[in-house]
Design a protein around this motif. Structure first.
Motif, short mmCIF file in Angstrom:
data_model
loop_
_atom_site.label_atom_id
_atom_site.label_comp_id
_atom_site.label_asym_id
_atom_site.label_seq_id
_atom_site.Cartn_x
_atom_site.Cartn_y
_atom_site.Cartn_z
N ASN A 183 -15.96 -53.89 41.75
CA ASN A 183 -14.84 -53.22 42.41
C ASN A 183 -15.10 -51.73 42.52
OD1 ASN A 183 -12.37 -53.20 43.70
ND2 ASN A 183 -11.20 -52.96 41.80
N ILE A 184 -16.33 -51.38 42.89
CA ILE A 184 -16.75 -49.97 42.79
C ILE A 184 -15.90 -49.05 43.68
CG2 ILE A 184 -18.58 -50.08 44.54
CD1 ILE A 184 -20.23 -48.37 42.53
N TYR A 185 -15.52 -49.54 44.87
CA TYR A 185 -14.66 -48.70 45.71
C TYR A 185 -13.25 -48.64 45.15
CZ TYR A 185 -17.99 -47.74 49.38
OH TYR A 185 -19.07 -47.24 50.08
N GLY A 186 -12.79 -49.77 44.59
CA GLY A 186 -11.45 -49.81 44.02
C GLY A 186 -11.28 -48.85 42.87
N THR A 187 -12.30 -48.74 41.99
CA THR A 187 -12.15 -47.87 40.83
C THR A 187 -12.17 -46.39 41.23
OG1 THR A 187 -14.46 -48.30 40.43
CG2 THR A 187 -12.94 -49.35 38.95
N ASP A 188 -12.76 -46.07 42.39
CA ASP A 188 -12.72 -44.68 42.84
C ASP A 188 -11.38 -44.34 43.48
OD1 ASP A 188 -15.16 -44.19 41.92
OD2 ASP A 188 -16.15 -43.95 43.85
N GLY A 189 -10.60 -45.38 43.77
CA GLY A 189 -9.25 -45.15 44.28
C GLY A 189 -9.24 -44.48 45.64
N THR A 190 -8.20 -43.65 45.85
CA THR A 190 -7.95 -43.11 47.18
C THR A 190 -8.94 -42.02 47.58
OG1 THR A 190 -6.35 -41.64 46.16
CG2 THR A 190 -5.50 -43.62 47.17
N ALA A 191 -9.95 -41.73 46.72
CA ALA A 191 -10.98 -40.77 47.12
C ALA A 191 -11.69 -41.23 48.40
CB ALA A 191 -12.00 -40.58 46.01
N LEU A 192 -11.44 -42.47 48.79
CA LEU A 192 -12.01 -43.00 50.02
C LEU A 192 -11.68 -42.14 51.24
CD1 LEU A 192 -13.52 -45.50 51.17
CD2 LEU A 192 -11.28 -46.49 51.60
N TRP A 193 -10.58 -41.38 51.18
CA TRP A 193 -10.20 -40.59 52.35
C TRP A 193 -11.32 -39.63 52.78
CZ3 TRP A 193 -9.33 -35.19 52.62
CH2 TRP A 193 -9.34 -34.52 51.40
N LEU A 194 -12.08 -39.13 51.82
CA LEU A 194 -13.16 -38.20 52.16
C LEU A 194 -14.26 -38.92 52.94
CD1 LEU A 194 -13.25 -36.32 48.78
CD2 LEU A 194 -12.71 -35.34 51.01
N THR A 195 -14.51 -40.19 52.56
CA THR A 195 -15.49 -40.97 53.28
C THR A 195 -15.03 -41.21 54.72
OG1 THR A 195 -15.91 -42.05 51.19
CG2 THR A 195 -16.87 -43.07 53.12
N LEU A 196 -13.73 -41.45 54.88
CA LEU A 196 -13.20 -41.71 56.22
C LEU A 196 -13.32 -40.49 57.12
CD1 LEU A 196 -9.99 -43.85 55.69
CD2 LEU A 196 -12.36 -44.52 55.92
N LEU A 197 -13.19 -39.31 56.52
CA LEU A 197 -13.22 -38.09 57.33
C LEU A 197 -14.64 -37.67 57.68
CD1 LEU A 197 -10.39 -35.84 55.92
CD2 LEU A 197 -10.45 -37.10 58.05
N THR A 198 -15.63 -38.30 57.03
CA THR A 198 -17.02 -37.96 57.35
C THR A 198 -17.73 -39.25 57.75
OG1 THR A 198 -17.44 -38.16 54.98
CG2 THR A 198 -17.23 -35.95 55.86
N PRO A 199 -17.43 -39.74 58.97
CA PRO A 199 -17.80 -41.10 59.34
C PRO A 199 -19.30 -41.38 59.32
CG PRO A 199 -16.56 -40.01 61.12
CD PRO A 199 -16.77 -39.00 60.04
N ARG A 200 -20.14 -40.38 59.44
CA ARG A 200 -21.57 -40.70 59.60
C ARG A 200 -22.37 -40.49 58.32
NH1 ARG A 200 -23.76 -37.89 64.89
NH2 ARG A 200 -22.99 -36.09 63.74
N ALA A 201 -21.70 -40.35 57.20
CA ALA A 201 -22.40 -39.82 56.03
C ALA A 201 -23.20 -40.82 55.20
CB ALA A 201 -21.42 -39.10 55.12
N GLY A 202 -23.09 -42.13 55.45
CA GLY A 202 -23.92 -43.06 54.70
C GLY A 202 -23.51 -43.24 53.26
#
Lengths: 604, 251
Positions: A330-349
């Motif tokens: 659940n690696i994305y789940g444990t990082d929680g809402t920090a996902l927003w940064l990934t969404l704002l940088t769509p090409r970052a890999g």
């Protein structure tokens, strides 16, 4: 007493509110399993009383360790709720204890402990009477041990050394349980419970109730009194310890404060890698998970040495890889809402960086375990190496994939309360995800394993190939999912609710209650029938692995084994298909409300 | 001139509840735009949809003409976002967060290093060089969030409650930075329920109520001759306008 009653009532209310839909299905299934185990324990008191001691020791271990793997145990009623009331610690602990007895697990354990009463009555009226206080005290001690273990554990996760120590101990104990057959074999070889074991299981608290009953049967009343008093005293001490620990329950898992080397990455993927490696090394929860995986692998492979069998040793590495993958499921789940940064940088890999970081931590350990241990026992090199490579790639591919597809919303790291083990509110799903990862991980090693068994060294290139393919392909799938469904995943993490638009399937919540229960049950049983009871024993038979574990088919006479395996696979597929069919039937469309209405009133 | 942010007919439903019901907003370039509304009015939902963090059920959002959903790479490069209450990469220090994000944004490493240094100094986060974000106070979290929003020199800032839990000294610093950003040609949308703050900073304002726009325009258009607070209560306020008291609290 008023406090205790209120807390117990609060818990009943919360449980009642949460018994809906899939959750209710899971709880019911878990409850049924528990009842089966409890009935089994009672049966032992009739058929094999000498096994009663070991059985209660296992129940106690379950109480102590269960919470560690189920996200920090039962936290329906939390001490934080009552912080503003300023209750004295003892009263708070007593109240929480009362609430802790409300629930399915204590009821099931009580049922299992009635085995003591059955055992006692068979010895005589006196022993039967002694069994009553003994089993009640025993239950109190179980529940309290569990609470104290969780509290101690929460404190342990505040320093790196104790996080590692806890990981080692947990890994060892779980491996012991996983390799229970070793003890079964020892039992049959010794023609009974070895005297050492019999002594040990009576010396630990889980055996004191049994000691009291046995002593009553033998008329040794001094020993009866001593055993009961010891149980009562232990309960009081544990309660006091818990009260003290509750006051210490402040803050979160402390981050390790090691050296801060500057981040020298120059690319986006490099930056993700830098962030992930820092998180792996600084987050004590992750440190604990990796240590646990390591200890589990090593001890699981080493325990058969007790029987003089060393051929398990080379598998420490692959087992470690598999466990490490399950722990990161659940690696994305444990990082929680920090996902927003990934969404704002769509090409970052983001996915590739996480895969690299996972491999960076797992590969050296896997190699360091596998190479020397295989050399030591001159193990089956081609098989071990091909499976190790396949698993490394498979794990690196599956970790992000399972995490984005099966995302279980986590609690944001900075909002976790006093219990650092609790990374999600939905620990049932998180645990299920771990098992799914174990099963899927095994699948990725299958092609290489089969080729290696048949053709020896040819398996190694196959393992490397499937490994690279899984890493690359599954990673690409995960990245695609993240791009396509990123906002939905973030919403799920923010609110804990799925935000599915109109799709090819109905949402689970849209189903009528009856069908919710059916789908929940089908979805739970489907993977069990398909993987552990179908595919895995099939693989065991093909590869000639000589372990029956809990695979029903392998306990049957040999003519019935293949039909059973096929039947189980078919059953799993049928259950899966049935739930998909039901979900599609209620597909969201303008008239779906009407359809549901009709289904509610239909005679069947 | 293209609007800095153009929102047309945004709709979002959560189950039965319509959280945002056809919101239109036009944020002109160079404006300092305030979004005010009660808790649950739909401010955060609207802003999340406007920057691509939440998929709308209907409507569009364009940042300098780039559609957030059709052309996300271009749109997201032009905007800096500070969401309210979301997690960060918690096990990094402030400087590491900025380095990480700058590289994700595709900035050259030396530019990232230079800007990070400056941002940390201006926002007074350089004292906490060794502290991980997870140990930051709420105010520090806001400041590092603002730094991440500014790092890639966006032309539009979208800030959700940027002043909540920020101490007065830090708030003054942030205000100076934001005013400078607008003076330099940037555009800002911020949400808040502190009317005085919006009146003090913004030149445009929109009142969001029950998922829709109750009033929007320049500050003077919206508030007329009243204070913004009075006008706000008039627009969204309780039925009789009189706040209820707790009888048992007064002696």
């Amino acid at each position: 007493m008023a406090v205790a009653l209120t807390m117990a009532r609060m818990k009943i209310a919360i449980i009642r509110n949460s018994m809906t839909g899939q959750r209710a299905g899971l709880i019911t299934l878990g409850g049924l399993l528990g009842v089966a185990l409890a009935v089994g324990t009672i049966a032992l008191s009739l058929t094999g009383p000498e096994l009663l001691g070991p059985a209660y020791a296992v129940w106690m271990l379950g109480w102590i360790l269960g919470p560690v793997f189920a996200g920090g145990g039962d936290e329906t009623i939390r001490p934080e709720f009552f912080a503003p009331l300023g209750l004295p610690p003892r009263r708070l602990a007593a109240g929480l204890l009362a609430a802790a007895f409300v629930g399915i697990a204590p009821v099931i354990s009580l049922l299992a402990l009635t085995g003591l009463a059955v055992f006692g009555i068979r010895q005589g009226v006196a022993a039967g009477l002694v069994a009553l206080p003994a089993l009640l005290l025993q239950l109190v001690v179980f529940v309290l041990l569990s609470k104290v273990a969780v509290a101690v554990f929460g404190l342990a996760l505040r320093s790196r050394v104790s996080a590692i120590a806890a990981g080692l101990i947990n890994g060892m104990v779980l491996a012991l349980l996983g390799q229970g057959w070793v003890f079964a074999v020892a039992y049959s070889e010794a023609g009974g419970v070895p005297p050492v074991v019999a002594d040990v299981v009576r010396a630990v608290p889980s055996g004191w109730g049994l000691v009291a009953v046995e002593s009553a049967a033998a008329g040794r009343w001094g020993r009866v009194a001593a055993a009961l008093a010891a149980l009562a005293l232990l309960a009081v001490l544990l309660l006091a310890a818990w009260a003290v620990l509750l006051t210490r329950r402040v803050g979160r898992a402390r981050a390790a404060t090691g050296g801060r080397r500057p981040m020298r990455a120059t690319t986006a993927t490099g930056a993700v890698l830098g962030k992930e490696t820092r998180t792996w090394s600084r987050d004590l929860v992750r440190t604990h998970q990796l240590t646990f995986a390591l200890a589990y692998g090593v001890f699981f492979a080493a325990i058969p040495l007790l029987m003089g069998w060393d051929q398990m040793l080379p598998w420490a590495g692959p087992i470690f890889i598999l466990m490490a993958a399950a722990m990161s499921a659940n690696i994305y789940g444990t990082d929680g809402t920090a996902l927003w940064l990934t969404l704002l940088t769509p090409r970052a890999g983001d996915v590739r960086g996480r895969q690299l970081a996972w491999l960076l931590f797992v590969t050296p350990v896997a190699l360091a375990l596998t190479l020397p241990l295989t050399a030591l026992v001159d193990g089956p090199w081609p098989l071990v190496l091909s499976i190790m490579f396949a698993l490394l790639g498979g794990g690196a591919g599956l970790v992000p994939l399972v995490s984005v597809y099966g995302l279980v919303p986590g609690i944001d790291p900075h909002k976790r309360g006093g219990n650092p083990l609790r990374t999600t509110e939905d620990d049932g799903s998180a645990t299920g995800m771990m098992y799914a990862m174990l099963a899927l991980g095994l699948l990725t090693a299958l092609p290489a394993g089969i080729v290696a068994l048949r053709y020896g060294w040819a398996g190694v290139p196959v393992g490397l190939a499937t490994g690279v393919l899984c890493w690359w392909g599954l990673g690409a799938l995960a990245a695609r999912r993240l791009r396509g469904h990123g906002p939905e995943l973030l919403h799920l993490m923010r609110t804990g609710r799925r935000d599915t638009g109109a799709g090819t399937m109905a949402r689970y919540e849209d189903l009528p209650r009856r069908d919710q229960a059916i789908v929940g049950l089908c979805m739970t049983l489907c993977p069990i029938a398909l993987f552990p009871q179908g595919i895995v024993p099939g693989v065991f038979k093909i590869t000639g692995v000589d372990s029956r574990a809990w695979f029903l088919a392998l306990y049957l006479p040999s003519w019935a084994q293949w039909p059973t395996i096929i039947l189980m696979v078919l059953l799993g597929v049928a259950l899966g298909a049935a739930s998909i069919h039901l979900l599609q039937k209620y597909r969201r469309r303008p008239d779906h409300a009407e359809m549901i209405e009709r289904a509610r009133h239909s005679p069947d | 001139m293209t609007a800095a942010l153009e929102i047309t007919g945004l709709v979002k439903r959560f189950g039965e509840k319509v959280a945002v019901d056809g919101v239109d907003l036009n944020v002109p370039q160079g404006s300092f735009y305030g979004l005010v509304g009660q808790n649950g009015a739909g401010k955060t939902t609207t802003l999340s949809m406007a920057v691509g963090l939440l998929r709308p059920d209907g409507g569009t959002a364009q940042i300098f003409g780039a559609d957030v959903w059709a052309d996300p790479t271009r749109a997201k490069a032009l905007v800096g976002v500070l969401p309210d209450g979301l997690a960060m990469p918690e096990r990094l220090t402030g400087r590491e967060v900025l380095t990480y994000l700058g590289l994700l944004r595709g900035l050259p490493p030396e530019v990232v290093a230079e800007r990070a240094e400056e941002l940390l100094a201006v926002l007074e986060l350089d004292q906490a060089e060794k502290t991980l974000v997870i140990e930051y106070s709420t105010g520090m979290r806001k400041k590092i969030g603002l730094a991440t929003a500014l790092l890639h020199a966006p032309r539009l800032l979208v800030l959700d409650e940027p002043f909540e839990a920020v101490d007065p000294v830090s708030a003054a610093t942030i205000k100076t930075i934001l005013r400078g950003f607008v003076a330099g040609g940037g555009s800002i949308v911020l949400s808040s329920h502190v009317m005085a703050l919006v009146e003090q900073l913004c030149d445009h304002v929109a009142v969001i109520d029950k998922g829709g726009v109750a009033a929007a325009g320049t500050l003077s258009q919206v508030r007329g001759s009243q204070t913004l607070e009075d006008r706000f209560v008039e627009l969204v306020g309780a039925d009789d306008g009189e706040a209820k008291e707790l009888s048992w609290l007064s002696r």
